[in-house]
Design a protein around this motif. Structure first.
Motif, PDB file in Angstrom:
ATOM      1  N   ILE A 103       0.839  -1.205   0.000  1.00 23.78           N
ATOM      2  CA  ILE A 103       0.000   0.000   0.000  1.00 23.78           C
ATOM      3  C   ILE A 103       0.872   1.251   0.000  1.00 23.78           C
ATOM      4  O   ILE A 103       0.588   2.228  -0.712  1.00 23.78           O
ATOM      5  N   LEU A 104       1.950   1.229   0.782  1.00 25.24           N
ATOM      6  CA  LEU A 104       2.874   2.368   0.786  1.00 25.24           C
ATOM      7  C   LEU A 104       3.527   2.557  -0.578  1.00 25.24           C
ATOM      8  O   LEU A 104       3.719   3.686  -1.043  1.00 25.24           O
ATOM      9  N   TYR A 105       3.879   1.448  -1.226  1.00 24.44           N
ATOM     10  CA  TYR A 105       4.476   1.530  -2.561  1.00 24.44           C
ATOM     11  C   TYR A 105       3.479   2.141  -3.549  1.00 24.44           C
ATOM     12  O   TYR A 105       3.853   2.955  -4.395  1.00 24.44           O
ATOM     13  N   ASP A 106       2.206   1.761  -3.424  1.00 27.33           N
ATOM     14  CA  ASP A 106       1.180   2.342  -4.290  1.00 27.33           C
ATOM     15  C   ASP A 106       1.007   3.829  -4.009  1.00 27.33           C
ATOM     16  O   ASP A 106       0.716   4.612  -4.916  1.00 27.33           O
ATOM     17  N   ALA A 107       1.187   4.226  -2.736  1.00 24.92           N
ATOM     18  CA  ALA A 107       1.128   5.647  -2.396  1.00 24.92           C
ATOM     19  C   ALA A 107       2.248   6.407  -3.089  1.00 24.92           C
ATOM     20  O   ALA A 107       2.044   7.503  -3.639  1.00 24.92           O
ATOM     21  N   LYS A 108       3.429   5.814  -3.093  1.00 26.81           N
ATOM     22  CA  LYS A 108       4.571   6.445  -3.741  1.00 26.81           C
ATOM     23  C   LYS A 108       4.365   6.563  -5.250  1.00 26.81           C
ATOM     24  O   LYS A 108       4.823   7.525  -5.885  1.00 26.81           O
ATOM     25  N   SER A 109       3.654   5.594  -5.830  1.00 27.61           N
ATOM     26  CA  SER A 109       3.435   5.567  -7.277  1.00 27.61           C
ATOM     27  C   SER A 109       2.230   6.394  -7.710  1.00 27.61           C
ATOM     28  O   SER A 109       1.991   6.541  -8.916  1.00 27.61           O
ATOM     29  N   ALA A 110       1.451   6.911  -6.746  1.00 25.15           N
ATOM     30  CA  ALA A 110       0.254   7.686  -7.091  1.00 25.15           C
ATOM     31  C   ALA A 110       0.626   8.930  -7.886  1.00 25.15           C
ATOM     32  O   ALA A 110       1.676   9.539  -7.673  1.00 25.15           O
ATOM     33  N   GLN A 111      -0.266   9.311  -8.761  1.00 26.57           N
ATOM     34  CA  GLN A 111       0.013  10.423  -9.666  1.00 26.57           C
ATOM     35  C   GLN A 111      -0.328  11.793  -9.085  1.00 26.57           C
ATOM     36  O   GLN A 111      -0.013  12.809  -9.680  1.00 26.57           O
ATOM     37  N   ASP A 112      -1.006  11.834  -7.954  1.00 25.57           N
ATOM     38  CA  ASP A 112      -1.333  13.136  -7.355  1.00 25.57           C
ATOM     39  C   ASP A 112      -1.434  12.998  -5.836  1.00 25.57           C
ATOM     40  O   ASP A 112      -1.368  11.896  -5.280  1.00 25.57           O
ATOM     41  N   ASP A 113      -1.587  14.136  -5.183  1.00 27.95           N
ATOM     42  CA  ASP A 113      -1.635  14.158  -3.716  1.00 27.95           C
ATOM     43  C   ASP A 113      -2.844  13.417  -3.175  1.00 27.95           C
ATOM     44  O   ASP A 113      -2.749  12.721  -2.148  1.00 27.95           O
ATOM     45  N   LEU A 114      -3.992  13.562  -3.833  1.00 26.43           N
ATOM     46  CA  LEU A 114      -5.202  12.906  -3.350  1.00 26.43           C
ATOM     47  C   LEU A 114      -5.004  11.396  -3.260  1.00 26.43           C
ATOM     48  O   LEU A 114      -5.307  10.767  -2.236  1.00 26.43           O
ATOM     49  N   GLY A 115      -4.476  10.795  -4.335  1.00 29.46           N
ATOM     50  CA  GLY A 115      -4.228   9.360  -4.335  1.00 29.46           C
ATOM     51  C   GLY A 115      -3.219   8.949  -3.284  1.00 29.46           C
ATOM     52  O   GLY A 115      -3.377   7.925  -2.605  1.00 29.46           O
ATOM     53  N   ARG A 116      -2.180   9.767  -3.110  1.00 32.22           N
ATOM     54  CA  ARG A 116      -1.144   9.466  -2.123  1.00 32.22           C
ATOM     55  C   ARG A 116      -1.721   9.505  -0.710  1.00 32.22           C
ATOM     56  O   ARG A 116      -1.441   8.616   0.113  1.00 32.22           O
ATOM     57  N   TYR A 117      -2.538  10.496  -0.411  1.00 31.88           N
ATOM     58  CA  TYR A 117      -3.102  10.617   0.933  1.00 31.88           C
ATOM     59  C   TYR A 117      -4.093   9.487   1.225  1.00 31.88           C
ATOM     60  O   TYR A 117      -4.169   8.998   2.364  1.00 31.88           O
ATOM     61  N   ILE A 118      -4.856   9.083   0.232  1.00 33.18           N
ATOM     62  CA  ILE A 118      -5.785   7.959   0.420  1.00 33.18           C
ATOM     63  C   ILE A 118      -5.008   6.705   0.805  1.00 33.18           C
ATOM     64  O   ILE A 118      -5.348   6.006   1.764  1.00 33.18           O
ATOM     65  N   CYS A 119      -3.954   6.412   0.066  1.00 29.90           N
ATOM     66  CA  CYS A 119      -3.147   5.211   0.348  1.00 29.90           C
ATOM     67  C   CYS A 119      -2.505   5.278   1.728  1.00 29.90           C
ATOM     68  O   CYS A 119      -2.479   4.273   2.460  1.00 29.90           O
ATOM     69  N   VAL A 120      -1.998   6.444   2.100  1.00 26.58           N
ATOM     70  CA  VAL A 120      -1.377   6.592   3.420  1.00 26.58           C
ATOM     71  C   VAL A 120      -2.416   6.410   4.527  1.00 26.58           C
ATOM     72  O   VAL A 120      -2.138   5.800   5.562  1.00 26.58           O
ATOM     73  N   GLY A 121      -3.616   6.923   4.306  1.00 24.87           N
ATOM     74  CA  GLY A 121      -4.676   6.743   5.300  1.00 24.87           C
ATOM     75  C   GLY A 121      -5.029   5.281   5.492  1.00 24.87           C
ATOM     76  O   GLY A 121      -5.178   4.805   6.621  1.00 24.87           O
TER      77      GLY A 121
END
Length: 383
Positions: A304-322
């Protein structure tokens, strides 16, 4: 048939198949574990926990796949629908519709609506909060460290924490608080705010001890850190469940006694299928099996953290981190409870503990991560 196979193959090719496979594997193992508990007679003649877990896992996996096909930007934009609905369901637990499901659980966090099985609305609120808070942070990222913006962000985070606290479920309130911390930290909160907050933790704990925590919760903590301050009867009451859990784990040894082999060996642990499932894992598959389970759980979190790193924008990154924070925190607290490192606070082991609402909400959160993964890849290839 070929058409269906082609659709399945196309989906597997575009999604995060390893994340989905690990989650489904954990859920499948959970159903096997509950089958063993059912065979041991712990549920009496009721097969309901087994059926509920299997159904919730299957429907949850399907829901995750469906959500992954929806753009997470559109889901975030629907906050005006899911936020009022999720808060309303939690508020209903304060009415006569709220129920206390066990004598060992001292909160009314469950909801009994006519025609529906009892469920825990705070689990659904977690998903709504992660999605909405991620959207909020993505909108104010450049102004996050301005005190007025940060005040509103903190108010957003405090709402579910306080509501669930007044509901009586401080374990879940703690999970909400740590989700908030993880997401705000990821959004780039300045150290000029972090350091004073860290310094304020000891006095905040003193205030909580003096004015917020009730006598029951205080004794749960004291039973672990200062047992000499409790009477023998109080120690027996507050440590009994954890002591039983530790005996079960130790009874499993290196290789375990088997999931379906309990004759003369099975240790009775209260709520073993819920909060203390890790104790049964230790007894059934031993140290080696327990470490294998923890390894898969850790792999889920890292993916999940790796997917957060690969997200294309902040919204996607924050969702994965949550989602990462929610799952990781629950793993640490639950295993810590079973090993008597933390007091019992009613937190389940993700994907493994019995519970339809918990299982469904976990898969909804995984669906959000898969949505970020799928749509980030689409945007990457389009670019």
């Amino acid at each position: 048939m070929k058409k269906i196979a082609a659709i399945i193959y196309a989906y597997i090719k575009e999604t995060d198949r390893w994340l989905l496979l690990m989650c489904v594997s954990l859920s499948t193992f959970s159903v096997v574990l509950i089958s063993g508990l059912y065979q041991s007679g712990i549920f009496g003649d009721s097969i309901r926990p087994l059926v509920m877990q299997a159904a919730a896992s299957a429907m949850g996996a399907v829901a995750a796949i469906i959500i992954s096909k929806l753009d997470y930007h559109s889901l975030a934009g629907l906050w005006k629908l899911h936020v009022p609905a999720s808060y309303l369901l939690v508020l209903l637990t304060f009415t006569s519709l709220g129920v206390q499901v066990s004598d060992l659980i001292d909160d009314r966090a469950w909801l009994d609506l006519p025609g529906l099985p009892q469920f825990q609305p705070s689990e659904l609120l977690k998903i709504s909060f992660i999605l909405t808070f991620a959207y909020h942070l993505s909108q104010v990222k450049d102004r996050l460290n301005h005190w007025k913006t940060l005040l509103l962000v903190c108010a957003h985070g405090a709402m579910p924490v306080l509501l669930i606290h007044f509901q009586g479920d401080d374990g879940t309130a703690l999970v909400f608080a740590l989700i908030f911390v993880g997401m705000v930290f990821c959004a780039g909160l300045s150290w000029k705010y972090i350091l004073p907050v860290v310094a304020a933790v000891p006095p905040a704990f003193w205030v909580a001890w003096q004015f917020i925590l009730d006598d029951d919760k205080k004794k749960r903590i004291l039973s672990l850190v200062m047992p000499q301050r409790l009477t023998a009867d109080e120690l027996s009451r507050y440590l009994w469940q954890q002591q039983k859990g530790e005996i079960a784990i130790g009874n499993g040894g290196v290789w375990g006694n088997g999931i379906f082999n309990h004759t003369g060996q099975f240790q009775f642990v209260p709520e073993v299928h819920n909060d203390f499932m890790f104790s049964f894992i230790g007894e059934a598959v031993g140290f080696v099996g327990s470490m294998a389970v923890l390894t898969v759980l850790m792999a889920v979190c890292l993916k999940i953290l790796y997917d957060a790193k690969s997200a294309q924008d902040d919204l996607g990154r924050y969702i994965c981190v949550g989602v990462f924070t929610m799952i990781a925190v629950q793993i640490v607290i639950n295993v810590g409870m079973c090993l008597s490192m933390f007091p019992v606070v009613g937190i389940t082991l993700p994907f493994l503990s019995a519970g339809g609402t918990s299982q469904a909400s976990l898969y909804l959160s995984i669906g959000l991560v898969l949505s970020v993964y799928v749509h980030s890849r689409k945007n990457l290839f389009m670019d």
